[in-house]
Design a protein around this motif. Sequence first.
Motif, PDB file in Angstrom:
ATOM      1  N   ALA A  13     -10.155 -15.390  18.457  1.00 18.74           N
ATOM      2  CA  ALA A  13      -9.986 -16.154  17.222  1.00 18.74           C
ATOM      3  C   ALA A  13      -9.144 -17.409  17.406  1.00 18.74           C
ATOM      4  CB  ALA A  13      -9.352 -15.263  16.156  1.00 18.74           C
ATOM      5  N   ALA A  14      -8.206 -17.405  18.356  1.00 14.24           N
ATOM      6  CA  ALA A  14      -7.250 -18.505  18.476  1.00 14.24           C
ATOM      7  C   ALA A  14      -7.954 -19.825  18.793  1.00 14.24           C
ATOM      8  CB  ALA A  14      -6.229 -18.194  19.565  1.00 14.24           C
ATOM      9  N   PRO A  67     -14.429 -20.075  17.954  1.00 12.19           N
ATOM     10  CA  PRO A  67     -13.391 -19.816  16.960  1.00 12.19           C
ATOM     11  C   PRO A  67     -13.649 -20.655  15.706  1.00 12.19           C
ATOM     12  CG  PRO A  67     -12.434 -20.421  19.095  1.00 12.19           C
ATOM     13  CD  PRO A  67     -13.889 -20.741  19.151  1.00 12.19           C
ATOM     14  N   LEU A  68     -13.082 -20.207  14.597  1.00 10.29           N
ATOM     15  CA  LEU A  68     -13.210 -20.928  13.338  1.00 10.29           C
ATOM     16  C   LEU A  68     -11.850 -21.342  12.810  1.00 10.29           C
ATOM     17  CD1 LEU A  68     -15.832 -18.872  11.268  1.00 10.29           C
ATOM     18  CD2 LEU A  68     -16.228 -20.966  12.589  1.00 10.29           C
ATOM     19  N   SER A  69     -11.819 -22.509  12.198  1.00  8.52           N
ATOM     20  CA  SER A  69     -10.691 -22.947  11.385  1.00  8.52           C
ATOM     21  C   SER A  69     -11.161 -22.907   9.940  1.00  8.52           C
ATOM     22  CB  SER A  69     -10.267 -24.368  11.773  1.00  8.52           C
ATOM     23  OG  SER A  69      -9.293 -24.862  10.878  1.00  8.52           O
ATOM     24  N   LEU A  70     -10.417 -22.220   9.080  1.00 12.17           N
ATOM     25  CA  LEU A  70     -10.786 -22.060   7.670  1.00 12.17           C
ATOM     26  C   LEU A  70      -9.958 -23.029   6.840  1.00 12.17           C
ATOM     27  CD1 LEU A  70     -12.453 -20.389   5.637  1.00 12.17           C
ATOM     28  CD2 LEU A  70     -10.544 -18.754   5.561  1.00 12.17           C
ATOM     29  N   HIS A  71     -10.643 -23.924   6.125  1.00 14.92           N
ATOM     30  CA  HIS A  71      -9.965 -24.995   5.383  1.00 14.92           C
ATOM     31  C   HIS A  71     -10.294 -24.865   3.904  1.00 14.92           C
ATOM     32  CE1 HIS A  71      -7.890 -28.765   4.995  1.00 14.92           C
ATOM     33  NE2 HIS A  71      -8.948 -29.394   4.511  1.00 14.92           N
ATOM     34  N   ALA A  92      -8.941 -14.396   0.678  1.00 13.45           N
ATOM     35  CA  ALA A  92      -8.404 -13.374   1.572  1.00 13.45           C
ATOM     36  C   ALA A  92      -9.531 -12.532   2.169  1.00 13.45           C
ATOM     37  CB  ALA A  92      -7.407 -12.492   0.829  1.00 13.45           C
ATOM     38  N   ALA A  93     -10.545 -12.221   1.360  1.00 15.59           N
ATOM     39  CA  ALA A  93     -11.676 -11.429   1.853  1.00 15.59           C
ATOM     40  C   ALA A  93     -12.446 -12.207   2.917  1.00 15.59           C
ATOM     41  CB  ALA A  93     -12.598 -11.058   0.691  1.00 15.59           C
ATOM     42  N   LEU A  94     -12.605 -13.505   2.709  1.00 12.93           N
ATOM     43  CA  LEU A  94     -13.307 -14.336   3.683  1.00 12.93           C
ATOM     44  C   LEU A  94     -12.537 -14.395   4.998  1.00 12.93           C
ATOM     45  CD1 LEU A  94     -15.783 -16.240   4.040  1.00 12.93           C
ATOM     46  CD2 LEU A  94     -14.278 -18.114   3.320  1.00 12.93           C
ATOM     47  N   ALA A  95     -11.209 -14.505   4.909  1.00  8.86           N
ATOM     48  CA  ALA A  95     -10.389 -14.538   6.119  1.00  8.86           C
ATOM     49  C   ALA A  95     -10.480 -13.209   6.880  1.00  8.86           C
ATOM     50  CB  ALA A  95      -8.945 -14.857   5.767  1.00  8.86           C
ATOM     51  N   ARG A  96     -10.489 -12.107   6.154  1.00 10.62           N
ATOM     52  CA  ARG A  96     -10.636 -10.800   6.827  1.00 10.62           C
ATOM     53  C   ARG A  96     -12.004 -10.694   7.501  1.00 10.62           C
ATOM     54  NH1 ARG A  96      -8.204  -8.997   1.998  1.00 10.62           N
ATOM     55  NH2 ARG A  96     -10.241  -8.355   1.180  1.00 10.62           N
ATOM     56  N   ARG A  97     -13.006 -11.254   6.867  1.00 10.38           N
ATOM     57  CA  ARG A  97     -14.371 -11.117   7.372  1.00 10.38           C
ATOM     58  C   ARG A  97     -14.579 -11.883   8.677  1.00 10.38           C
ATOM     59  NH1 ARG A  97     -19.744 -11.878   3.570  1.00 10.38           N
ATOM     60  NH2 ARG A  97     -21.317 -11.366   5.151  1.00 10.38           N
ATOM     61  N   TYR A  98     -14.018 -13.101   8.771  1.00  8.42           N
ATOM     62  CA  TYR A  98     -14.308 -13.949   9.923  1.00  8.42           C
ATOM     63  C   TYR A  98     -13.127 -14.151  10.865  1.00  8.42           C
ATOM     64  CZ  TYR A  98     -18.813 -14.931   7.875  1.00  8.42           C
ATOM     65  OH  TYR A  98     -20.082 -14.792   7.373  1.00  8.42           O
ATOM     66  N   GLN A  99     -11.934 -13.690  10.480  1.00  7.30           N
ATOM     67  CA  GLN A  99     -10.762 -13.792  11.345  1.00  7.30           C
ATOM     68  C   GLN A  99     -10.620 -15.201  11.944  1.00  7.30           C
ATOM     69  OE1 GLN A  99      -8.324 -11.266  11.865  1.00  7.30           O
ATOM     70  NE2 GLN A  99      -9.428 -10.599  10.028  1.00  7.30           N
ATOM     71  N   PRO A 100     -10.423 -16.209  11.104  1.00  8.26           N
ATOM     72  CA  PRO A 100     -10.272 -17.566  11.638  1.00  8.26           C
ATOM     73  C   PRO A 100      -8.980 -17.712  12.424  1.00  8.26           C
ATOM     74  CG  PRO A 100      -9.679 -17.510   9.324  1.00  8.26           C
ATOM     75  CD  PRO A 100     -10.242 -16.150   9.655  1.00  8.26           C
TER      76      PRO A 100
END
Length: 300
Positions: A13-14, A67-71, A92-100
Amino acid sequence: MSDAHLPSPRVAAALPNRSGVGLKPEHIDEILRDRPALGFFEIHAENYMGAGGPPHRRLEAIRALYPLSLHGVGLSIGSPKPLDREHLARLAALARRYQPGLFSEHLAWSSHDEGYLNDLLPLPYTQETLATVCEHVDQVQTALGRPMLLENPSTYVVFKESTISETDFIREIARRTGCGLLLDVGNVLVSAINHGFDALAYLDAFPLQRVGEIHLAGFAEARDDSGHLVLIDAHDSPVRDRVWDLYREMIARRGPIPTLVEWDNDVPEWPVLLGEARRAEAAMAQALSTMNEGARRHAV
């Protein structure tokens, strides 16, 4: 659950200290076919808050490779009203799903009563606003279970009631909340030209040690009613030379850092956007070479 329904294996993810670009739907097929050597992709959180369907299947295919950066663009961190709990829960659910690798948002407000605005609007830098923003940042970090990055704004007006400089305001938010910072180099130049301050002096005063990502983007030029030049953070063209110069200065001071090229309007063909990412990597390498050469000379 059968193996056919298990998520695809993913890369770490990093975010590496390389360049990335914003992920656009019209580019995904080409990216999946060619698998270009890029550091990461950024997605706007609000574009993926639906439960499923083709957008998520395609994003999962990208996440398996990069990896993804979530903005975020819709939290309205600077608004005096409470954060939207449902929006925060979806985030929060989106961050858990894709682990940016990281999550970032703007130091701005974009909501009033029940409505959401298309603009990221500035806020007065006062003690009252500071307390509100810190409370909101704390709420976001608690919901996500991780530190967030807060992005410096591009501004076109200043408030008479402001009693704190922008850099001190941002520094104090980071100190109180423990959040990181996203330094948009283009925003620094846009605001510097619009308000008549020195962009390098802004970097001197900015808490560079808290920066976790850099943004670069093109700007547009206009004239106000008095004929004065106004820069607009348009995200619709290549990064300008003055932004590249400021970026190299930033890297020379801070060292290598994940760098995103933003191009959200009048989106070009994929090779053009990829070329901008390649230019960012070259600029980073050039700045590091200059920094290392200076260090060697100083040591001698």
